[in-house]
Design an enzyme around this catalytic site. Structure first.
Site, mmCIF file in Angstrom:
data_model
loop_
_atom_site.group_PDB
_atom_site.id
_atom_site.type_symbol
_atom_site.label_atom_id
_atom_site.label_comp_id
_atom_site.label_asym_id
_atom_site.label_seq_id
_atom_site.Cartn_x
_atom_site.Cartn_y
_atom_site.Cartn_z
ATOM 1 N N SER A 1 12.880 2.953 3.070
ATOM 2 C CA SER A 1 13.423 3.614 4.260
ATOM 3 C C SER A 1 13.874 2.540 5.245
ATOM 4 O O SER A 1 13.713 1.342 4.997
ATOM 5 C CB SER A 1 12.360 4.514 4.895
ATOM 6 O OG SER A 1 11.324 3.730 5.458
ATOM 7 N N ASN B 1 8.065 -5.635 -0.953
ATOM 8 C CA ASN B 1 8.003 -4.471 -0.074
ATOM 9 C C ASN B 1 6.573 -4.433 0.446
ATOM 10 O O ASN B 1 5.678 -3.920 -0.228
ATOM 11 C CB ASN B 1 8.351 -3.177 -0.800
ATOM 12 C CG ASN B 1 8.390 -1.989 0.140
ATOM 13 O OD1 ASN B 1 7.795 -2.014 1.209
ATOM 14 N ND2 ASN B 1 9.087 -0.938 -0.262
ATOM 15 N N TYR C 1 10.835 8.728 1.179
ATOM 16 C CA TYR C 1 10.822 7.727 0.113
ATOM 17 C C TYR C 1 11.479 8.190 -1.188
ATOM 18 O O TYR C 1 11.555 7.418 -2.140
ATOM 19 C CB TYR C 1 9.378 7.291 -0.173
ATOM 20 C CG TYR C 1 8.702 6.719 1.044
ATOM 21 C CD1 TYR C 1 9.051 5.456 1.534
ATOM 22 C CD2 TYR C 1 7.733 7.442 1.729
ATOM 23 C CE1 TYR C 1 8.447 4.941 2.666
ATOM 24 C CE2 TYR C 1 7.115 6.923 2.863
ATOM 25 C CZ TYR C 1 7.479 5.685 3.327
ATOM 26 O OH TYR C 1 6.883 5.171 4.447
ATOM 27 N N PRO D 1 0.803 -1.228 0.000
ATOM 28 C CA PRO D 1 0.000 0.000 0.000
ATOM 29 C C PRO D 1 0.835 1.277 0.000
ATOM 30 O O PRO D 1 1.883 1.350 0.632
ATOM 31 C CB PRO D 1 -0.831 -0.110 1.279
ATOM 32 C CG PRO D 1 -0.096 -1.059 2.147
ATOM 33 C CD PRO D 1 0.586 -2.012 1.224
ATOM 34 N N ASN D 2 0.305 2.237 -0.719
ATOM 35 C CA ASN D 2 0.828 3.594 -0.841
ATOM 36 C C ASN D 2 2.092 3.698 -1.678
ATOM 37 O O ASN D 2 2.562 4.804 -1.940
ATOM 38 C CB ASN D 2 1.032 4.243 0.532
ATOM 39 C CG ASN D 2 -0.272 4.393 1.271
ATOM 40 O OD1 ASN D 2 -1.240 4.917 0.732
ATOM 41 N ND2 ASN D 2 -0.319 3.908 2.495
ATOM 42 N N GLU E 1 12.615 -9.460 1.596
ATOM 43 C CA GLU E 1 11.842 -8.313 2.072
ATOM 44 C C GLU E 1 12.693 -7.069 1.858
ATOM 45 O O GLU E 1 13.887 -7.051 2.195
ATOM 46 C CB GLU E 1 11.523 -8.488 3.557
ATOM 47 C CG GLU E 1 10.766 -7.332 4.168
ATOM 48 C CD GLU E 1 10.574 -7.466 5.669
ATOM 49 O OE1 GLU E 1 9.712 -6.758 6.209
ATOM 50 O OE2 GLU E 1 11.296 -8.272 6.311
ATOM 51 N N ARG F 1 4.263 11.010 -2.081
ATOM 52 C CA ARG F 1 4.081 10.807 -0.639
ATOM 53 C C ARG F 1 5.426 10.872 0.076
ATOM 54 O O ARG F 1 6.346 10.114 -0.240
ATOM 55 C CB ARG F 1 3.442 9.443 -0.385
ATOM 56 C CG ARG F 1 3.311 9.121 1.081
ATOM 57 C CD ARG F 1 2.685 7.750 1.300
ATOM 58 N NE ARG F 1 2.679 7.439 2.713
ATOM 59 C CZ ARG F 1 3.260 6.365 3.231
ATOM 60 N NH1 ARG F 1 3.847 5.484 2.462
ATOM 61 N NH2 ARG F 1 3.227 6.167 4.529
ATOM 62 N N ARG G 1 6.663 0.996 13.488
ATOM 63 C CA ARG G 1 7.279 0.489 12.254
ATOM 64 C C ARG G 1 8.436 -0.474 12.518
ATOM 65 O O ARG G 1 8.959 -1.076 11.595
ATOM 66 C CB ARG G 1 7.780 1.643 11.402
ATOM 67 C CG ARG G 1 6.685 2.556 10.904
ATOM 68 C CD ARG G 1 7.250 3.589 9.932
ATOM 69 N NE ARG G 1 6.304 4.635 9.669
ATOM 70 C CZ ARG G 1 5.348 4.595 8.738
ATOM 71 N NH1 ARG G 1 5.227 3.522 7.979
ATOM 72 N NH2 ARG G 1 4.534 5.614 8.561
ATOM 73 N N HIS H 1 12.680 -2.600 2.035
ATOM 74 C CA HIS H 1 12.035 -1.351 2.444
ATOM 75 C C HIS H 1 12.895 -0.194 1.962
ATOM 76 O O HIS H 1 14.125 -0.212 2.136
ATOM 77 C CB HIS H 1 11.868 -1.284 3.963
ATOM 78 C CG HIS H 1 10.954 -2.330 4.493
ATOM 79 N ND1 HIS H 1 9.582 -2.199 4.432
ATOM 80 C CD2 HIS H 1 11.204 -3.534 5.046
ATOM 81 C CE1 HIS H 1 9.035 -3.289 4.950
ATOM 82 N NE2 HIS H 1 10.001 -4.117 5.326
ATOM 83 N N ARG I 1 12.519 4.737 12.403
ATOM 84 C CA ARG I 1 11.312 5.563 12.323
ATOM 85 C C ARG I 1 10.423 5.346 13.546
ATOM 86 O O ARG I 1 10.902 4.929 14.592
ATOM 87 C CB ARG I 1 10.604 5.253 11.003
ATOM 88 C CG ARG I 1 11.505 5.638 9.810
ATOM 89 C CD ARG I 1 10.885 5.404 8.483
ATOM 90 N NE ARG I 1 9.679 6.223 8.346
ATOM 91 C CZ ARG I 1 8.721 5.966 7.464
ATOM 92 N NH1 ARG I 1 8.828 4.928 6.654
ATOM 93 N NH2 ARG I 1 7.668 6.740 7.381
ATOM 94 N N ALA J 1 3.030 -0.885 4.723
ATOM 95 C CA ALA J 1 2.334 -0.911 6.015
ATOM 96 C C ALA J 1 1.912 -2.323 6.426
ATOM 97 O O ALA J 1 1.785 -2.600 7.626
ATOM 98 C CB ALA J 1 1.123 0.007 5.986
#
Length: 156
Positions: free
Chosen positions: A112, A81, A30, A17-18, A108, A25, A121, A110, A117, A84
């Protein structure tokens, strides 16, 4: 699954998502590059590594789970990735573990570094079932993940 026409192993690069909002965003987190750029980069890196890369993105948890099932059924490695979904999707974790149980690499990734963070997270339900995890390297993390997949497939 090897691509019969090209003789290359298929790798699904699945984004949660996103991530369709890359470049818009939180660019300070990112980056300013968009999903189309990430797609082109991954496809090019895949070609260099002898992989047939298919980049996918969905904000729908069920669709991301479906792609894990598809990877198992087709014998495709995965770069994931989960965005969320990383922190709470036990359904995705259950689907992702099927990839590794089938003997397929699941990296996996990411953009960031979640560990640097917000506290929520810092927990991943995906990391324990993934072959490996790459964080905080921006889009370059996808290249590293694809290199890891190529290495694992060569040495399987």
């Amino acid at each position: 699954m090897a691509d019969a026409d090209k003789g290359r192993q298929t790798v699904l690069v699945v984004n949660g998502p996103n991530l369709g909002r890359l470049g818009v965003r939180d660019p300070e987190v990112y980056g300013r590059q968009d999903l189309a750029t990430l797609t082109r980069d991954c496809e090019q890196w895949g070609l260099q590594l002898g992989l047939d890369v298919q980049v996918l993105q969905s904000d729908d948890e069920g669709q991301v789970i479906h792609w894990m099932h598809q990877a198992v059924d087709q014998g495709s490695a995965v770069v994931l990735n989960p965005a969320a979904f990383t922190h709470y999707s036990y359904g995705l974790a259950d689907a992702a573990v099927q990839v590794t149980q089938a003997g397929l690499p699941l990296m996996e990734v990411h953009i960031s570094n979640p560990a640097s963070r917000e506290a929520f997270r810092r927990r991943s339900v995906i990391s324990p079932v993934a072959t490996g995890t790459i964080t905080g390297m921006g889009f370059y993390g996808y290249r590293l993940a694809l290199e890891a997949v190529a290495h694992l497939l060569e040495n399987a």
